[in-house]
Design an enzyme around this catalytic site. Structure first.
Site, PDB file in Angstrom:
ATOM      1  CG  HIS A  96    -144.685  72.015  27.122  1.00 34.70           C
ATOM      2  ND1 HIS A  96    -144.997  71.027  27.972  1.00 34.70           N
ATOM      3  CD2 HIS A  96    -145.475  72.662  26.622  1.00 34.70           C
ATOM      4  CE1 HIS A  96    -146.354  71.599  28.303  1.00 34.70           C
ATOM      5  NE2 HIS A  96    -146.543  72.567  27.615  1.00 34.70           N
ATOM      6  CB  SER A  97    -146.846  71.950  23.148  1.00 34.15           C
ATOM      7  OG  SER A  97    -148.073  72.237  22.544  1.00 34.15           O
ATOM      8  CG  MET A  98    -143.999  72.876  17.549  1.00 37.85           C
ATOM      9  SD  MET A  98    -143.754  74.429  17.043  1.00 37.85           S
ATOM     10  CE  MET A  98    -142.277  75.090  17.981  1.00 37.85           C
ATOM     11  CB  SER A 125    -143.536  67.872  28.237  1.00 36.24           C
ATOM     12  OG  SER A 125    -144.482  68.961  29.141  1.00 36.24           O
TER      13      SER A 125
END
Length: 261
Positions: A95-97, A123
């Site tokens: 997710h993200s990073m 994500s």
């Protein structure tokens, strides 16, 4: 002979060890996050999946390791640690990073070991070929940095308002944002594995077009699923997200897709 993930491996945390699982799902947290984000996921996924959360340096069991602020260094370290546990089909979720880390890790594993995940799940992160549109924050003065973190809405107010906690948490956040903000995308051939991308319908950080652009990074199937919620929809829409993961991974296992190039 299959390799079991030792409970003493501080990089890979399996909340429920499942050596008989057919597939390992390695999960990568967002900036400032830890393996605790995924501690309950095994309770909601099919038993053929072993959930393996990556613990980044400076947090959890890795609390004594120095923080890392460079994507290439971080991904190279993870690749060396994770390689012995890729002796059965595996998938990545980030997710993200964590999404960007998992993508770069997949490319490094392809180059270094001729291995690929059977599925890459991204994500809440725009496609890597799209430059960041926000100014860097990792080197801002403390008050300005905390104001930016508050705006992102991913850190509990109780933490932001506790000066002692922030003294501990702020270096982790700064290092993680440095990983993202100093990242330079290098074009390579698309990955020969499916990519499924998840987004939040109310996410002001990442647009639907920026998520759709991940399709350029695969030569095979691409999916885009949108869920209610802001940038941290993986919490508010967790049950729906996990259901999508289970659906896609069940299809992979049923097709007996190979995980070697």
């Amino acid at each position: 002979m299959k390799t079991n993930i030792s409970s003493y491996n501080s990089w890979i945390i399996c909340p429920k060890a499942n050596p008989l699982a057919d597939l390992r799902l390695f999960c990568f947290p967002y900036a400032g996050g830890s393996s605790l984000l995924f501690r309950s996921w095994a309770d909601y996924l099919p038993p053929f999946i072993e959930v393996c959360a990556i613990e980044l340096p400076g947090r959890g069991r890795q609390i004594k390791l120095p923080l890392c602020n460079n994507m290439d260094v971080l991904v190279d370290a993870i690749a060396s640690i994770i390689h012995p546990y890729l002796d059965k089909p595996f998938a990545f979720f980030g997710h993200s990073m964590g999404g960007l880390i998992s993508f770069e890790l997949a490319r490094l594993l392809r180059k270094k070991y001729h291995l690929l995940p059977v599925h890459l799940f991204i994500s809440g992160r725009h496609a890597p070929q799209i430059p960041d549109s926000y100014p860097a924050i990792h080197n801002l003065p403390e008050a300005d940095f905390i104001a930016e973190i508050r705006h992102l809405n991913g850190t509990p107010p109780a933490v932001l308002e506790n000066s002692e906690l922030m003294q501990l948490f702020q270096p982790i956040l700064r290092a993680d944002f440095a990983v993202l903000e100093t990242y330079i995308y290098t074009p390579e051939p698309p990955l020969a594995c499916p990519i499924s991308v998840f987004g939040g319908l109310q996410d002001s950080e990442v647009s639907c077009d920026e998520l759709q652009a991940w399709q350029e990074q695969t030569t095979t199937n691409f999916n885009l699923d949108m869920f209610p919620g802001d940038h941290f929809f993986l919490h508010s829409a967790q049950s729906m997200l996990i259901a999508s993961l289970a659906k896609y991974l069940s299809a992979q296992i049923n097709q007996n897709l190979t995980f070697k190039l």
